[in-house]
Design a protein around this motif. Structure first.
Motif, mmCIF file in Angstrom:
data_model
loop_
_atom_site.group_PDB
_atom_site.id
_atom_site.type_symbol
_atom_site.label_atom_id
_atom_site.label_comp_id
_atom_site.label_asym_id
_atom_site.label_seq_id
_atom_site.Cartn_x
_atom_site.Cartn_y
_atom_site.Cartn_z
ATOM 1 N N ASP A 43 -25.890 22.718 -21.761
ATOM 2 C CA ASP A 43 -25.566 24.008 -22.344
ATOM 3 C C ASP A 43 -26.325 25.114 -21.608
ATOM 4 O O ASP A 43 -27.406 24.884 -21.058
ATOM 5 N N GLY A 75 -21.650 23.864 -20.495
ATOM 6 C CA GLY A 75 -21.086 24.089 -21.818
ATOM 7 C C GLY A 75 -20.820 25.552 -22.116
ATOM 8 O O GLY A 75 -21.402 26.115 -23.052
ATOM 9 N N THR A 78 -19.321 25.067 -25.626
ATOM 10 C CA THR A 78 -20.213 24.514 -26.645
ATOM 11 C C THR A 78 -21.504 25.318 -26.794
ATOM 12 O O THR A 78 -22.149 25.253 -27.847
ATOM 13 N N ASP A 83 -25.793 22.755 -30.050
ATOM 14 C CA ASP A 83 -26.008 21.346 -30.352
ATOM 15 C C ASP A 83 -27.118 21.230 -31.387
ATOM 16 O O ASP A 83 -28.249 21.657 -31.143
ATOM 17 N N TYR A 176 -19.976 20.426 -33.480
ATOM 18 C CA TYR A 176 -20.396 20.212 -32.102
ATOM 19 C C TYR A 176 -20.041 18.817 -31.600
ATOM 20 O O TYR A 176 -19.537 18.643 -30.493
ATOM 21 N N LEU A 179 -16.446 18.506 -30.585
ATOM 22 C CA LEU A 179 -16.142 19.167 -29.316
ATOM 23 C C LEU A 179 -16.693 18.373 -28.136
ATOM 24 O O LEU A 179 -16.046 18.262 -27.095
ATOM 25 N N GLN A 180 -17.903 17.805 -28.275
ATOM 26 C CA GLN A 180 -18.465 17.021 -27.176
ATOM 27 C C GLN A 180 -17.637 15.761 -26.943
ATOM 28 O O GLN A 180 -17.411 15.361 -25.806
ATOM 29 N N ASP A 183 -14.651 16.766 -25.036
ATOM 30 C CA ASP A 183 -14.965 16.998 -23.622
ATOM 31 C C ASP A 183 -14.777 15.717 -22.808
ATOM 32 O O ASP A 183 -14.181 15.733 -21.725
ATOM 33 N N ASN A 205 -23.216 11.164 -29.862
ATOM 34 C CA ASN A 205 -22.182 12.020 -29.293
ATOM 35 C C ASN A 205 -21.393 11.308 -28.201
ATOM 36 O O ASN A 205 -20.173 11.468 -28.079
#
Length: 410
Positions: A43, A75, A78, A83, A176, A179-180, A183, A205
């Protein structure tokens, strides 16, 4: 030691990078027969990453050294969420311009560790805002949300610890991990990525992403985490007594970066040489076997090699020379932090703070009271002592044995 057939896992294991893998045998077989694109996510909350991120950067370097393709995921999307892993507070929101500026600055550090380009094993940098920013909320709920259960999400440490501490977690942060996971699924389709790597705190994650790629696309992907890298005193990598150890020169002078490695605990030398330098394993074994005063030589090698990787050859040479001039020769190294003062001079306590020795004048006053501050090697006792220096001359200010700076008259 596990008998891996791929150069990648053999290299990672012998240097101490492997903590957990989702399917070591499957990843080993894949890496033995083809180029494996693998990624780590970062990030962009500041203009520089710090040494706490360095093991993940070195993972990407090892991936490339073993003949595979590093994918650096920034990120941009993100970072707008935050996170929650290991955090007790909600992350401050950044503007789009600030995030883009941070990404551009962070890339300069990656360019020292990785070879970027268009070749099959050349590194690429991608930004998850490019795809996360295009997904509608309803679409995300329909396509991705159905693959996550709240029960499972509540079981992850990143969520559970915040709830146990009664620290607020926003619904934004709760998203979060979704979304991770997305990814990883996106990168597997768009870039052929088959491996996600990260620190041990990212295990949940990463597993989410592995499962999501399998459920949505039937794609077999893999995850690998490193052990939590701590110093011998139990503290986390990334921080020194005076704050974060930043990778970018603009955020931390090269001499201070060099000093961080030179001042490491004797017990950490071997581990840090394996993780953070490219020295051959037999040379590392020789250096970590040194005892007594000789271990200082190993620490200097570590400082030189780590600084060379992050800041370049010239910076490493200059930092080492500054250390020799300051400690061995009793002189003033050119690379030391410097402040300039005019005819009005500067108070001793304020000089300590301006040089970065202390965080406040109050802390300066305490250190001076403890007898820890010297001006030109003479112990000082008065924080209000006025330092005046004629133009063109210099004085050395020291805090303890390891912090030194130059006060220059103008």
């Amino acid at each position: 030691m596990t008998q891996y057939q791929s150069d990648l896992l053999r290299l990672l294991e012998e240097r101490g990078y492997i903590h957990q893998t989702t399917d070591a045998e499957g990843l080993d077989a894949l890496a033995a027969k083809q180029v494996v694109p693998g990624y780590v996510g970062f990030d962009a909350t500041a203009p520089s990453l710090h040494v706490g991120n360095l093991v993940s950067i070195m993972l990407l370097r090892r991936l490339q050294q073993a003949g595979h393709k590093p994918v650096v995921l920034m990120g941009g999307g993100t970072t707008r969420i935050g996170d929650p892993t290991g955090k007790d507070e909600v992350r401050k929101m950044l503007t789009d311009d600030a995030i883009e500026g941070n990404i551009a600055s962070i890339r300069t550090a990656f360019e020292r560790f990785l070879t970027f380009g268009d070749g099959p094993t050349d590194a690429v940098m991608v930004n998850n805002h490019d795809w996360l920013g295009q997904i509608g909320y309803i679409e995300m709920l329909q396509r991705v949300g159905t693959h996550f259960t709240v029960n499972r999400m509540l079981s992850f440490d990143s969520v559970k610890l915040r709830l146990e501490r009664e620290q607020p977690m926003t619904f934004l942060e709760f998203n979060y991990m979704i979304l991770q996971g997305y990814d990883f699924r996106h990168l597997s389709g768009a870039h052929g990525v088959r491996l996600q790597m990260g620190g041990s705190d990212q295990w949940g994650n990463i597993v989410n992403g592995v499962e999501l790629a399998r459920r949505m696309d039937g794609t077999e992907v893999y995850g690998l985490t490193t052990p939590l890298i701590t110093k011998a005193d139990g503290t986390k990598m990334g921080k020194s007594v005076s704050g974060a150890v930043w990778l970018n020169e603009t955020s931390l002078p090269s001499y201070d970066y060099w000093q961080f490695w030179r001042n490491c605990d004797d017990r950490d030398v071997g581990k840090f040489l394996r993780l953070f330098t490219d020295l051959p394993m037999d040379e590392i074994a020789r250096l970590e076997a040194l005892e007594g005063a000789e271990i200082n030589h190993a620490k200097e090698v570590l400082a030189n090699e780590a600084t060379r990787l992050c800041r370049g050859e010239d910076a490493a040479i200059a930092a080492a020379q500054t250390a020799r001039d300051t400690f061995a020769g009793g002189g003033l190294g050119e690379d030391l932090p410097t402040i300039e003062v005019g005819a009005d001079g500067i108070r001793l306590g304020a000089a300590c703070t301006e040089l970065g020795f202390t965080a406040s004048n109050g802390e300066s006053k305490r250190k001076i009271g403890e007898g820890a501050v010297k001006l030109d090697d003479e112990v000082m006792s008065d924080p209000n002592f006025l330092i005046t220096i004629t133009p063109g001359n210099t004085s050395k200010l020291s805090l303890g044995k390891k912090k030194h700076g130059i006060i220059k008259g103008i």
